[in-house]
Design an enzyme around this catalytic site. Structure first.
Site, mmCIF file in Angstrom:
data_model
loop_
_atom_site.group_PDB
_atom_site.id
_atom_site.type_symbol
_atom_site.label_atom_id
_atom_site.label_comp_id
_atom_site.label_asym_id
_atom_site.label_seq_id
_atom_site.Cartn_x
_atom_site.Cartn_y
_atom_site.Cartn_z
ATOM 1 N N ASP A 35 0.873 -1.155 -0.017
ATOM 2 C CA ASP A 35 -0.062 -0.015 0.116
ATOM 3 C C ASP A 35 0.978 1.191 -0.080
ATOM 4 O O ASP A 35 0.678 1.998 0.808
ATOM 5 C CB ASP A 35 -1.063 0.138 1.357
ATOM 6 C CG ASP A 35 -1.680 -1.206 1.463
ATOM 7 O OD1 ASP A 35 -1.802 -2.026 0.526
ATOM 8 O OD2 ASP A 35 -1.757 -1.496 2.578
ATOM 9 N N GLU A 205 -11.034 -1.134 -3.365
ATOM 10 C CA GLU A 205 -10.493 -0.192 -1.974
ATOM 11 C C GLU A 205 -9.308 0.487 -2.694
ATOM 12 O O GLU A 205 -9.311 0.584 -4.117
ATOM 13 C CB GLU A 205 -10.001 -1.183 -1.245
ATOM 14 C CG GLU A 205 -8.908 -2.388 -1.856
ATOM 15 C CD GLU A 205 -8.756 -3.498 -0.988
ATOM 16 O OE1 GLU A 205 -9.452 -3.632 0.052
ATOM 17 O OE2 GLU A 205 -7.576 -4.194 -1.202
#
Length: 323
Positions: A35, A205
């Protein structure tokens, strides 16, 4: 004697020249990190990733800095749950902005599953990009499910007029909310709402938003993060509020190099139409969901402004110092 000295000097020059690392390589740095939030502060590139481990071990964040995208320095434990009383586990997906000479790090914590659990999206603050960061509010900024969006995977976007927006959401829903100038809460939209849903088709997401040539590029991750088909798609709009109609995938696995390529960020070289995508992927030798590495590739656009498919490499990108 002079010839020997000259020859030695020449050998040293050759060793120096060819011993230098000219490409970043992928992954950018060792360790399991996911991420990644890429950003530029001054003349330095920064990456703020998730420490990729079981949730109970995700209790801190490291950062990495570079002058050229090739040589990276690790800054350990810039944020720790010891400095955030309400955060206990699953510290992930950082987003960072500089505002009035302070650095604000937005993060998700605790992986809450309903409105009765403690956790959500928090904010930490520091006087320098390497921290140490401390809890800014003493409580989560977002601790409820609005429009069905789990409060995770936050991204902070600064618009052309200087307004800051929080864009976030898991569980296949994405919200946008305008932040107060001091990041202590939100400014309602004209219709009185605070959280507007902007979920595009197939969104899962990891939202990202940036402006290029007056257009708003919205990107997100699709698929399951533990699987090989994790990927990134995008849309383009004239407004940060959308509507965002899915155009297609631009980042996905290459079975010959790595799987699970997704949850990215985008950086632009200041003043240039030069872009990079920073993302995580899983080596072919790994099956564990948390075995993720941070990588980088160039991001290209065609003549119509559409994003070209990203090519996964092991070489990464050449050195790019900031002037």
């Amino acid at each position: 004697m002079k010839k020997k000295t000259l020859l030695l000097a020449l050998v040293l020059v050759v060793i120096s020249t060819y011993g230098q690392k000219k490409f970043s390589g992928n992954p950018l740095f060792p360790g399991w990190y996911a991420d990644p939030e890429g950003v530029i502060f001054g003349k330095t590139y920064w990456i703020y990733p998730t420490f990729s481990a079981p949730y109970e071990k995700q209790v801190f964040m490291d950062a990495f800095s570079s002058q050229d995208l090739v040589h990276w320095t690790k800054h350990e434990k810039i944020l720790d749950t010891a400095n955030v009383k309400w955060a206990k586990r699953a510290l992930w997906a950082p987003a960072i902005v500089k505002n009035k000479n302070r650095y604000f790090l937005f993060f998700g914590a605790n992986d809450i599953q309903n409105d009765q659990e403690t956790g959500g999206i928090g904010v930490a603050v520091a006087s320098q990009p390497q921290g140490p960061f401390k809890d800014y509010l003493g409580h989560p900024l977002v601790d409820r499910f609005h429009n069905g969006a789990q409060p995770i995977d936050q991204f902070v976007f600064k618009d052309k007029d200087g307004a800051y927006y929080l864009i976030y959401g898991g569980w296949r829903h994405c919200n946008i909310a305008r932040l107060k100038d001091d990041f202590t809460g939100f400014v309602p939209f004209k219709d009185g709402s605070v959280f507007k849903e902007i979920t595009p088709e197939k969104y899962v997401e990891g939202p990202v938003l940036f402006i290029r040539k007056g257009k708003y590029y919205f990107m997100w991750s699709e698929g399951g993060w533990t699987g090989p088909d994790y990927s990134v798609a995008y849309a383009v709009s004239d407004s940060p509020l959308g509507p965002f109609k899915r155009i297609g995938k631009v980042l996905q696995q290459d079975p010959g190099i790595a799987t699970g390529a997704g949850h990215h960020s985008v950086i632009q070289v200041p003043g240039k139409d030069e872009w990079y995508i920073i993302y995580h992927r899983r080596p072919l030798t790994e099956k564990d969901g948390n075995s993720r590495e941070t990588c980088i590739e160039p991001l290209y656009f065609d003549a119509e402004g559409l994003i070209k498919p990203v090519v996964l490499t092991t070489t990464g990108v050449p050195a790019r110092p900031l002037k």
